[in-house]
Scaffold this active site. Structure first.
Site, PDB file in Angstrom:
ATOM      1  CB  VAL A  86      28.402  40.271  34.023  1.00 18.62           C
ATOM      2  CG1 VAL A  86      28.284  40.574  32.528  1.00 18.62           C
ATOM      3  CG2 VAL A  86      29.815  39.821  34.362  1.00 18.62           C
ATOM      4  CG  ASP A 163      26.762  30.761  34.184  1.00 17.04           C
ATOM      5  OD1 ASP A 163      27.080  31.292  35.261  1.00 17.04           O
ATOM      6  OD2 ASP A 163      25.582  30.471  33.882  1.00 17.04           O
ATOM      7  N   GLY A 305      23.978  34.207  37.883  1.00 17.62           N
ATOM      8  CA  GLY A 305      25.050  33.739  37.013  1.00 17.62           C
ATOM      9  C   GLY A 305      25.763  34.932  36.390  1.00 17.62           C
ATOM     10  CD  GLU A 306      24.335  38.380  33.488  1.00 16.79           C
ATOM     11  OE1 GLU A 306      24.944  39.417  33.826  1.00 16.79           O
ATOM     12  OE2 GLU A 306      23.175  38.393  33.026  1.00 16.79           O
ATOM     13  N   GLY A 307      28.647  35.541  36.340  1.00 15.23           N
ATOM     14  CA  GLY A 307      29.838  35.897  37.100  1.00 15.23           C
ATOM     15  C   GLY A 307      29.572  36.957  38.155  1.00 15.23           C
TER      16      GLY A 307
END
Lengths: 338, 338
Positions: A86, A163, A305-307
């Site tokens: 991210v 997330d 994930g993580e954005g």
């Protein structure tokens, strides 16, 4: 969202110096951005910010992921020190990274980039009891809304949901099944990578959770409390606050899509401020986006994930606004239309 | 391209703090960027530059487009003054815009952003004679290579191909048909927007051109001279020079895809430096990319040209390099793998 501003944007697109429709999905995205801002042209977002909400999951005890719970905290430390995906992608697209601890089980070192708002140290096992109380779910939503509000106050004009939470594709799939009405096996994926046996177990665990709680979409907070994760609840808050402040919110993958369903069932109009950044490789993601009526901008087979996937769409959002804001019209350029 | 560097990138991706494969297409793109640079991690491109090559087309006299030829020059003026789609999108992704006149029929005002390298004032009608001589085609290729070289010398580390030329989807489709061996009707599209009658005419015109010239792919320069546009030849030069300097070249839509086929048949290894920015809505684009073995990063239904779709992929290329260059490994972060 403001339908008149969207109409003005569509009309403006017909007058810009290009063949009508030739910018494809960017044109309708521009119209949606105008609707969100309530003006045409919409403002061009210059300061994207991603909120990475983190939490742990009691259901991990059922063996739904090969990764140990401690990895959640280790990854949060990575987001703070700047060595995670991210961070690399945020830098590449000019976005700022904030981390929100709403429910990490392990202790975390303080860091300027980390907001501590721990509601509880991880959820309970959704296959055996409610993940959290309604009050806890509400507190997580409010924490997400709070950080989103502060980011907007300090200049963020485009929010991205991120997330982190080992095991969190299990509650995400449960939320997607609950809100879309699809069977667990259709919306469950392999998360960070699990074998066939673990996949079958994961589906069964989600089926058990759905059966135990009998979710009713009219009570979205109740569904989130029974089946969700603290980070999903927090991201629902990010979305709701973004919408309330008329700031577009780019959704990342399955966790964000599940959170978007919670937000949508809490306050339907907020869906007008959502932008589907990408189509996660997780099957529940497509089901959730379809239910929300959103078309993803990117489809790169990502499932981290993580954005990360949401951030990659930020330049597309900026470009969609920029063409409306900065292009000449045939009239202003003195060009005859074809 | 350097296979060892690509292998090192794939191996590095397995050690970065994320599940293997979870960044989807970004991972293989990173490996390709490492191969192009000959090192892992590859450099992170910070200074993208788009070259918009412009030319006119004798075949326009056949009525293949509703737009008059003068629009090419008007749009070039728009690129210079900064009010076109390519300018808005370039600004949104932090890229610089250069315009190359290799064959605009109308006179153009000088401008700092405009390079004058007019080979001839538009091509001849490909359905009746060769578009240009071999020497003219070569001069256009060299002009494209020249501007690409200068951009790289002055700091550009990521090139994007752009095009302008009313009627230029007709020669582009002819080139795609010639190099891929597909029938004209499969690779011909509606360009900036034409009705059914014009579409049938366009296919017939392309069929006539293919029949007249009997293109042989072994003579790629001859094919470009017979069927192409001056901007297609120039973009082939941009690609060849980018490859020679080991700089990635992002392809925009059908004009770029046609130019990429010319470049590929002139010097096969240059395909290793091409990145398919997006899938144009023009049917020939997918056929060309498939023939080149390239997977497009974006699919947004765009069909404008100018480099707009290619530019939108620049942040993805930057991100793909950044994750390899800037992420921690499990070992460096002290995280146990799942």
């Amino acid at each position: 969202p403001d339908g008149a501003a969207a109409g003005a944007a569509r009309e403006r697109h017909r007058r810009l110096i290009k063949p009508p429709g030739s910018l494809g999905a960017l044109e309708e995205l521009g119209a949606r951005l105008a609707a969100m801002a309530g003006e045409c042209p919409p403002p061009v977002p210059e300061h994207p910010a991603v909120v990475v909400a983190a939490g742990d999951h009691g259901v991990l005890a059922r063996g739904v992921s090969p990764w140990p719970q401690e990895v959640t905290a280790a990854m949060v430390a990575g987001f703070c020190s700047g060595g995670a995906a991210v961070n690399a992608i945020a830098e590449a697209v000019g976005a700022r990274v904030s981390v929100l601890d709403v429910g990490v089980a392990s202790p975390l070192q303080p860091h300027p980039r980390l907001r501590s708002a721990k509601v509880r140290p991880g959820t309970r096992d959704i296959s055996r009891e409610a993940a959290m109380s309604r009050e806890e779910a509400a507190r997580a939503v409010i924490s997400g809304a709070g950080i989103a509000g502060e980011l907007v106050e300090s200049g963020a004009d485009l929010l991205v949901t991120g997330d982190m939470g080992i095991g969190n594709t299990t509650p995400a799939a449960a939320l997607v099944a609950a809100f879309t009405g699809r069977p667990a096996r259709e919306v469950t994926g392999r998360g960070t990578g699990i074998d066939d046996d673990t996949f079958r177990l994961k589906v069964r665990v989600i089926e058990q959770a759905l059966e135990l709680h009998g979710p009713e979409t009219a009570d979205a907070l109740g569904v989130a409390a029974a089946l969700g994760g603290l980070e999903h609840a927090a991201l629902a808050g990010v979305i709701l606050e973004g919408a309330a402040r008329r700031v577009p919110v780019i959704l990342d993958g399955i966790a964000a899509n599940a959170a978007a369903l919670v937000a949508r069932y809490l306050a339907p109009e907020c869906a007008g401020y959502m932008v589907a950044g990408h189509l996660s490789a997780e099957p529940g993601a497509g089901a959730a986006l379809k239910h929300l009526g959103l078309e993803p901008l990117l489809d790169l087979g990502m499932r981290l994930g993580e954005g990360t996937g949401g951030l990659l769409a930020a330049p597309l959002v900026r470009a969609a606004a920029a063409v409306l804001a900065r292009m000449d019209t045939f009239e202003s350029a003195g060009i005859a239309e074809g």
